[in-house]
Design an enzyme around this catalytic site. Structure first.
Site, PDB file in Angstrom:
ATOM      1  CG  HIS A 130     -32.047 -35.793  -5.847  1.00  0.00           C
ATOM      2  ND1 HIS A 130     -32.069 -36.074  -7.200  1.00  0.00           N
ATOM      3  CD2 HIS A 130     -31.428 -36.857  -5.274  1.00  0.00           C
ATOM      4  CE1 HIS A 130     -31.491 -37.236  -7.431  1.00  0.00           C
ATOM      5  NE2 HIS A 130     -31.078 -37.741  -6.266  1.00  0.00           N
ATOM      6  CG  ASP A 176     -32.202 -45.819   0.731  1.00  0.00           C
ATOM      7  OD1 ASP A 176     -32.538 -44.699   0.288  1.00  0.00           O
ATOM      8  OD2 ASP A 176     -31.914 -46.757  -0.025  1.00  0.00           O
ATOM      9  N   GLY A 217     -30.425 -45.723  -9.245  1.00  0.00           N
ATOM     10  CA  GLY A 217     -29.524 -46.873  -9.388  1.00  0.00           C
ATOM     11  C   GLY A 217     -28.427 -46.666 -10.413  1.00  0.00           C
ATOM     12  CG  HIS A 255     -31.144 -40.676  -9.915  1.00  0.00           C
ATOM     13  ND1 HIS A 255     -32.346 -40.870  -9.311  1.00  0.00           N
ATOM     14  CD2 HIS A 255     -30.263 -40.365  -8.925  1.00  0.00           C
ATOM     15  CE1 HIS A 255     -32.211 -40.676  -8.004  1.00  0.00           C
ATOM     16  NE2 HIS A 255     -30.962 -40.377  -7.738  1.00  0.00           N
ATOM     17  CD  GLU A 306     -25.587 -39.818  -9.796  1.00  0.00           C
ATOM     18  OE1 GLU A 306     -26.588 -40.482 -10.117  1.00  0.00           O
ATOM     19  OE2 GLU A 306     -25.183 -39.713  -8.625  1.00  0.00           O
TER      20      GLU A 306
HETATM   21 ZN   LIG Z   1     -29.982 -39.534  -5.987  1.00  0.00          ZN
END
Ligand SMILES: [Zn+2]
Length: 351
Positions: free
Chosen positions: A24, A28, A182, A209, A212
């Site tokens: 993971h 960028d 995102g 994702h 989180e």
């Molecule tokens: Zn991530």
């Protein structure tokens, strides 16, 4: 495993030497500060300073940010210098070089190609540039890589579907999976169900994702609506025991990123992170960097942080590392091969 290594002292240097995975890691978010400065200067991108030390200060989270949204804002700057083929190729190459230098033997790099179109590059050019950089690094260094294409929660689901189609068109050519990244809050995964159906319908892996910056309902959606084969973070899975048991029964790997989770306040402190609880519950936990530059970390740092905070034994840290090799998105035979090789190497280093 026996306890022959009970008294083995685990040092940072030992963790550095161990073969590792990073499953993971965002392209960028993982540039070298010198490269951001250099690219910005060459491309006439405005930065408050072109001194790599200042760039690092600007881009690496110091302490904590308010929330995941604030963390993601830092990517505006890194993305602004990643709008050419050459920049993408260089970023990918250097990331693999840096990973190999700390004995990461297998890395899955993720990014969303639509964020690199400010200067009009087409999607295939973008994907090819990243694959080129990674393949060039693979020839020089002892590392294997795969690419994960990211859909984004806050973009239109039709765009996610288009990115899923892009991932499918690169099946067997370096792209190994599809992800959804995102801002989590207010942007449910199930809106992107068509993209995930398309990916799975073409027998490609997916990870999302989830859990989180939002609760276990998000993880539930990622698994049951989108068919996640792995979960990015999964920090808040601890809040739903029934779902936790499901994740455990199905051996769904969790891609945990400790430093990042503290920085985005997904957990109140490192000590409060459920990582050790998951490990003791025998969930398939892996450790990962998330963003080497933005989070100011490496795989060695993440493992060292885990060892120091949770007082992990050799057996436990080996388990976590081997969970990484077990969870790679590679065909079964290749997975078994790199897993066995890593296991043999770890025990040799420990003897
Ligand atoms: Zn991530």
């Amino acid at each position: 495993m026996n306890n022959a290594h009970e008294h083995l002292e685990i040092t940072r240097e030992f963790l550095f030497q161990l073969p590792k995975t990073d499953l993971h890691v965002h392209l960028d978010g993982s540039l070298r500060p010198e490269t951001v400065a250099d690219l910005a200067r060459k491309q006439n991108v405005d930065l408050p300073s072109y001194d790599p030390k200042e760039v690092e200060k600007l881009l690496t989270v110091q302490g904590k940010v308010e929330n995941l949204g604030k963390y993601i804002e830092k990517f505006d700057i890194t993305l602004s210098v990643l709008q050419t083929e050459e920049a993408l190729r260089r970023a990918a190459y250097e990331l693999a070089e840096d990973a190999a230098a700390e004995n990461i033997r297998y890395m899955e790099v993720r990014y969303s190609p639509i964020l690199h179109q400010e200067k009009g590059m087409d999607l295939n050019t973008i994907v090819d540039a990243v694959l080129d950089g990674l393949q060039e690094a693979e020839k020089k260094f002892n590392i294997r890589t795969g690419v994960i294409i990211c859909g984004i929660r806050s973009i239109h689901p039709e765009t996610s579907l288009m990115l899923a189609e892009l991932a499918v068109s690169y099946k067997g050519k370096g792209v190994v999976a599809f992800d959804l990244a995102g801002v989590e809050y207010n942007y449910p995964a199930k809106d992107h169900i068509k993209a995930f159906y398309h990916v799975r319908n073409n027998n490609i892996n997916c990870t999302l994702h989830a859990g989180e910056a939002f609760g276990p309902a998000s993880i539930h959606q990622a698994i049951h609506y989108c068919g996640a084969h792995r979960i990015g973070h999964g920090t808040r899975l601890i809040e739903d025991e029934d779902l936790l048991n499901y994740v455990r029964d199905h051996r769904i790997p969790l891609e945990i990123c400790l430093t990042s989770n503290v920085q985005t306040q997904s957990v109140p402190s490192i000590e409060a992170h459920p990582f050790k609880y998951y490990l003791e519950k025998q969930l398939r936990v892996t450790l990962n960097t998330d963003n080497r530059l933005i989070s100011g970390t490496t795989m060695t740092d993440e493992l060292w942080l885990a060892v120091k905070t949770f007082h992990l034994s050799f057996e436990q840290i080996t388990k976590v590392i081997l969970n990484g090799f077990k969870s790679v998105f590679l065909p079964f035979d290749e997975k078994v091969e790199i897993y066995q090789k890593a296991k043999a190497e770890i025990f040799k280093l420990a003897s």
